[in-house]
Scaffold this motif. Structure first.
Motif, PDB file in Angstrom:
ATOM      1  N   ILE A  29      41.870  13.488   6.541  1.00 35.00           N
ATOM      2  CA  ILE A  29      40.907  13.733   7.618  1.00 35.00           C
ATOM      3  C   ILE A  29      39.817  12.661   7.650  1.00 35.00           C
ATOM      4  O   ILE A  29      39.396  12.220   8.722  1.00 35.00           O
ATOM      5  CB  ILE A  29      40.279  15.138   7.459  1.00 35.00           C
ATOM      6  CG1 ILE A  29      41.355  16.213   7.639  1.00 35.00           C
ATOM      7  CG2 ILE A  29      39.149  15.346   8.469  1.00 35.00           C
ATOM      8  CD1 ILE A  29      40.891  17.606   7.269  1.00 35.00           C
ATOM      9  N   ALA A  30      39.347  12.260   6.466  1.00 31.37           N
ATOM     10  CA  ALA A  30      38.253  11.279   6.406  1.00 31.37           C
ATOM     11  C   ALA A  30      38.604  10.144   5.460  1.00 31.37           C
ATOM     12  O   ALA A  30      38.019  10.017   4.376  1.00 31.37           O
ATOM     13  CB  ALA A  30      36.967  11.972   5.960  1.00 31.37           C
ATOM     14  N   PRO A  31      39.568   9.297   5.834  1.00 34.76           N
ATOM     15  CA  PRO A  31      40.023   8.241   4.919  1.00 34.76           C
ATOM     16  C   PRO A  31      38.935   7.243   4.542  1.00 34.76           C
ATOM     17  O   PRO A  31      38.844   6.828   3.391  1.00 34.76           O
ATOM     18  CB  PRO A  31      41.162   7.567   5.692  1.00 34.76           C
ATOM     19  CG  PRO A  31      40.946   7.948   7.116  1.00 34.76           C
ATOM     20  CD  PRO A  31      40.314   9.297   7.095  1.00 34.76           C
ATOM     21  N   GLU A  32      38.093   6.848   5.495  1.00 37.94           N
ATOM     22  CA  GLU A  32      37.065   5.850   5.205  1.00 37.94           C
ATOM     23  C   GLU A  32      35.996   6.405   4.278  1.00 37.94           C
ATOM     24  O   GLU A  32      35.559   5.739   3.347  1.00 37.94           O
ATOM     25  CB  GLU A  32      36.426   5.353   6.515  1.00 37.94           C
ATOM     26  CG  GLU A  32      37.353   4.504   7.358  1.00 37.94           C
ATOM     27  CD  GLU A  32      37.855   3.271   6.613  1.00 37.94           C
ATOM     28  OE1 GLU A  32      37.049   2.663   5.866  1.00 37.94           O
ATOM     29  OE2 GLU A  32      39.038   2.933   6.740  1.00 37.94           O
ATOM     30  N   SER A  33      35.559   7.635   4.538  1.00 34.14           N
ATOM     31  CA  SER A  33      34.526   8.254   3.697  1.00 34.14           C
ATOM     32  C   SER A  33      35.046   8.487   2.284  1.00 34.14           C
ATOM     33  O   SER A  33      34.344   8.239   1.299  1.00 34.14           O
ATOM     34  CB  SER A  33      34.074   9.585   4.307  1.00 34.14           C
ATOM     35  OG  SER A  33      33.519   9.383   5.584  1.00 34.14           O
ATOM     36  N   SER A  34      36.284   8.957   2.182  1.00 26.34           N
ATOM     37  CA  SER A  34      36.859   9.208   0.861  1.00 26.34           C
ATOM     38  C   SER A  34      37.014   7.904   0.087  1.00 26.34           C
ATOM     39  O   SER A  34      36.771   7.855  -1.117  1.00 26.34           O
ATOM     40  CB  SER A  34      38.204   9.913   0.989  1.00 26.34           C
ATOM     41  OG  SER A  34      39.123   9.135   1.722  1.00 26.34           O
ATOM     42  N   LYS A  35      37.400   6.842   0.790  1.00 24.84           N
ATOM     43  CA  LYS A  35      37.529   5.528   0.157  1.00 24.84           C
ATOM     44  C   LYS A  35      36.172   5.065  -0.382  1.00 24.84           C
ATOM     45  O   LYS A  35      36.075   4.537  -1.492  1.00 24.84           O
ATOM     46  CB  LYS A  35      38.062   4.511   1.165  1.00 24.84           C
ATOM     47  CG  LYS A  35      38.158   3.082   0.638  1.00 24.84           C
ATOM     48  CD  LYS A  35      38.690   2.158   1.720  1.00 24.84           C
ATOM     49  CE  LYS A  35      38.787   0.719   1.235  1.00 24.84           C
ATOM     50  NZ  LYS A  35      37.475   0.166   0.869  1.00 24.84           N
ATOM     51  N   SER A  36      35.114   5.283   0.379  1.00 19.41           N
ATOM     52  CA  SER A  36      33.773   4.874  -0.042  1.00 19.41           C
ATOM     53  C   SER A  36      33.337   5.615  -1.299  1.00 19.41           C
ATOM     54  O   SER A  36      32.778   5.023  -2.230  1.00 19.41           O
ATOM     55  CB  SER A  36      32.775   5.130   1.097  1.00 19.41           C
ATOM     56  OG  SER A  36      31.470   4.813   0.688  1.00 19.41           O
ATOM     57  N   VAL A  37      33.604   6.925  -1.341  1.00 23.48           N
ATOM     58  CA  VAL A  37      33.235   7.724  -2.516  1.00 23.48           C
ATOM     59  C   VAL A  37      34.009   7.268  -3.748  1.00 23.48           C
ATOM     60  O   VAL A  37      33.444   7.106  -4.842  1.00 23.48           O
ATOM     61  CB  VAL A  37      33.495   9.229  -2.241  1.00 23.48           C
ATOM     62  CG1 VAL A  37      33.321  10.036  -3.520  1.00 23.48           C
ATOM     63  CG2 VAL A  37      32.560   9.739  -1.166  1.00 23.48           C
ATOM     64  N   VAL A  38      35.334   7.056  -3.581  1.00 23.53           N
ATOM     65  CA  VAL A  38      36.172   6.614  -4.698  1.00 23.53           C
ATOM     66  C   VAL A  38      35.697   5.260  -5.224  1.00 23.53           C
ATOM     67  O   VAL A  38      35.594   5.046  -6.440  1.00 23.53           O
ATOM     68  CB  VAL A  38      37.652   6.542  -4.272  1.00 23.53           C
ATOM     69  CG1 VAL A  38      38.475   5.812  -5.335  1.00 23.53           C
ATOM     70  CG2 VAL A  38      38.212   7.934  -4.058  1.00 23.53           C
ATOM     71  N   ASP A  39      35.382   4.341  -4.319  1.00 24.69           N
ATOM     72  CA  ASP A  39      34.933   3.010  -4.740  1.00 24.69           C
ATOM     73  C   ASP A  39      33.615   3.077  -5.508  1.00 24.69           C
ATOM     74  O   ASP A  39      33.395   2.348  -6.482  1.00 24.69           O
ATOM     75  CB  ASP A  39      34.785   2.097  -3.526  1.00 24.69           C
ATOM     76  CG  ASP A  39      36.126   1.725  -2.909  1.00 24.69           C
ATOM     77  OD1 ASP A  39      37.157   2.048  -3.519  1.00 24.69           O
ATOM     78  OD2 ASP A  39      36.141   1.128  -1.816  1.00 24.69           O
ATOM     79  N   THR A  40      32.706   3.967  -5.068  1.00 17.34           N
ATOM     80  CA  THR A  40      31.423   4.122  -5.754  1.00 17.34           C
ATOM     81  C   THR A  40      31.621   4.677  -7.160  1.00 17.34           C
ATOM     82  O   THR A  40      31.030   4.186  -8.132  1.00 17.34           O
ATOM     83  CB  THR A  40      30.488   5.061  -4.959  1.00 17.34           C
ATOM     84  OG1 THR A  40      30.271   4.517  -3.658  1.00 17.34           O
ATOM     85  CG2 THR A  40      29.148   5.216  -5.662  1.00 17.34           C
TER      86      THR A  40
END
Length: 503
Positions: A29-40
């Motif tokens: 549903i939120a690929p970009e937001s999840s990617k940002s959290v994982v990267d952080t």
């Protein structure tokens, strides 16, 4: 077995299942937001406290060697049986094929090119010397040490102490006592299962697109996410069928997988026209790794001048850590009748032999095309090109590339199936409150885990995460596994001391 012993532990099954479903929803549903959290989160675990992972890696190898070289540990026989449950060849092939998923094929073909664009590699002396050296280092003794030390702990627990619960929490019982029967035991087991789901998800998400691209190149269709998911479901069907036959089915598939693996190695080694270069580069890089082993093991780039240690070495130790949840259990189960010393040397020997053959032959063939024949895989990836496209560029230099790609596809599917069979078998054992060492989980439970392990990879494919983000998932999941590894090793020594007094 009584009904009580066969009772299913629903919490251990359903909590990880709920977490996986929730993660699927978030990634899709939120690929970009999840990617940002994982990267952080990756930045914290992989960079800020990154030294945690190499310290555990070094400790695992030293501890394994100490156990093997100390007679009171090394001479202990695992189980009351006259001879080992499996021949040396069957045992060795199951160790390699059931612990190395298809990602070994993926990384063997392209990892040298990923290093070839790194600043650190050029500072050390260049691609020819150091790219193949790092492949051997990151898949070498420190990596296998995670498997070996836990395989010893689990084998002692299962075959000598005859424990009826095959799970991480039970391995911590000598240290934590009855706490493993309550809340903390559930936390340990849920963490372990979640970690192995992340490990399989990362592996599938990285290597499966190579299968799709290879098949698309041979049969002339455009690789898409939908086709990649169909390939995942095909693999799921193959390993589900195999795992339903239990250890005997896994053993047979492991034998088939090993023959396919040797076939593709021989194809590259003798038909590619670079036999001399492959052997000499492998010989040279192995010597270079041995000569610089301590420096490579402790390099952390404190000034963060190139980020190589954080992006690669830390990631690999985390990657091997998350796979520790299932694969050492499987090694332990199939090692009945052997001594602890045999498990240590055999696991290192068979594991390193298969891994190094793959990287030396497949990797150095690609390196030869880069260094001698102008196939610029490093430049292609550096310019933003797909890794899978670079691999196909290398295959195009072989005689009958379509035949080599078909062989690659079949071998990768066999590797996937064999490895996931071992993982499914172990995670299925987690589903029971008690299960005897010689008893196999029910087919229904094995089928459930076969399907569950395929869900998160599908979500990650939809999210189309980068390699950096996929590595982040692994590094995050590995952190608690490292703590559990330490607890299990301490528990082993405490349990061994108690057992020695009782003899």
């Amino acid at each position: 077995m009584t009904t009580e012993k066969r009772e299913i532990d629903w919490a251990t099954m359903l909590i990880p299942f709920g977490i996986v479903i929730a993660m699927m929803a978030v990634f899709m549903i939120a690929p970009e937001s999840s990617k940002s959290v994982v990267d952080t989160m990756r930045g914290f675990f992989g960079d800020t406290i990154g030294i945690y992972y190499p310290l555990i890696a070094i400790g695992a190898v030293l501890c394994s060697l100490y156990i093997a070289l100390t007679p009171k540990y090394g001479n202990v026989k695992l189980g009351n049986t006259d001879k080992p449950a499996y021949s040396n060849f069957k045992w060795g092939t199951m160790i390699f094929t059931s612990t190395m998923a298809a990602d070994i094929m993926f990384y063997s073909l392209i990892e040298w090119a990923l290093y070839g664009g790194e600043q650190h590699v050029h500072e050390l002396g260049g691609t020819q010397m150091w790219a193949p050296t790092f492949t051997l280092f990151h898949w070498g003794p420190l990596a296998w040490g995670f498997y070996v030390i836990l395989a010893v702990c689990f084998a002692f627990m299962i075959h000598v102490r005859q424990r009826q619960r095959q799970r991480f929490s039970e391995a911590c019982r000598p240290l934590l006592g009855d706490k493993v029967d309550g809340f903390w035991g559930k936390v340990i087991d849920v963490t372990a299962i979640f970690a192995i789901v992340c490990a399989t998800a990362t592996t599938f998400s990285l290597a499966t697109p190579l299968l799709t691209n290879a098949m698309g190149s041979v049969f002339g269709f455009e690789p898409t996410t939908a086709i990649t998911i169909l390939v995942l479901l095909l693999i799921c069907a193959v390993y589900t069928i195999t795992v339903l036959f239990g250890i005997s089915g896994i053993s047979k598939l492991a034998g088939i997988c090993s023959y396919l693996f040797f076939a593709i190695l021989l194809y590259f080694l003798f038909l590619g026209g670079e036999t001399g270069y492959i052997i000499e580069t492998g010989f040279q890089s192995f010597g270079n790794m041995i000569q610089n082993f301590i420096g490579l093991s402790t390099y952390m780039d404190p000034l963060r001048e190139n980020g190589f240690a954080q992006n690669w070495t830390v990631y690999y130790w985390a990657y091997w850590l998350v796979w520790c949840v299932a694969t050492p259990f499987f090694i332990a189960i199939i090692s009945k009748g052997r001594t602890i010393r045999n498990v240590v040397w055999g696991s290192f020997g068979w594991g390193l032999a298969g891994t190094y053959l793959s990287f030396i032959i497949l990797g150095n063939y690609g390196l030869a095309q880069q260094m001698k024949h102008g196939v610029d895989a490093i430049g292609h990836i550096g310019a933003g090109g797909e890794m899978y496209e670079a691999i196909l560029m290398i295959f195009d230099t072989l005689p009958l590339p379509w035949l080599a790609l078909i062989l690659l596809t079949i071998t990768m599917i066999a590797f996937y199936s064999t490895t996931l069979d071992g993982i499914t078998y172990v995670t299925s054992s987690y589903s029971y409150k008690q299960i005897a060492p010689d008893e196999e989980p029910s087919r229904k439970i094995r089928g459930f885990w076969s399907i569950m392990l395929i869900l998160l990879p599908i979500a990650l494919l939809f999210a189309q995460n980068s390699l950096y983000s996929l590595q982040g998932v692994t590094i995050i999941a590995a952190f608690p596994v490292g703590i559990l590894l330490i607890l299990i090793v301490i528990s082993f020594f405490k349990d061994f001391k108690s057992w020695s007094r009782q003899k």
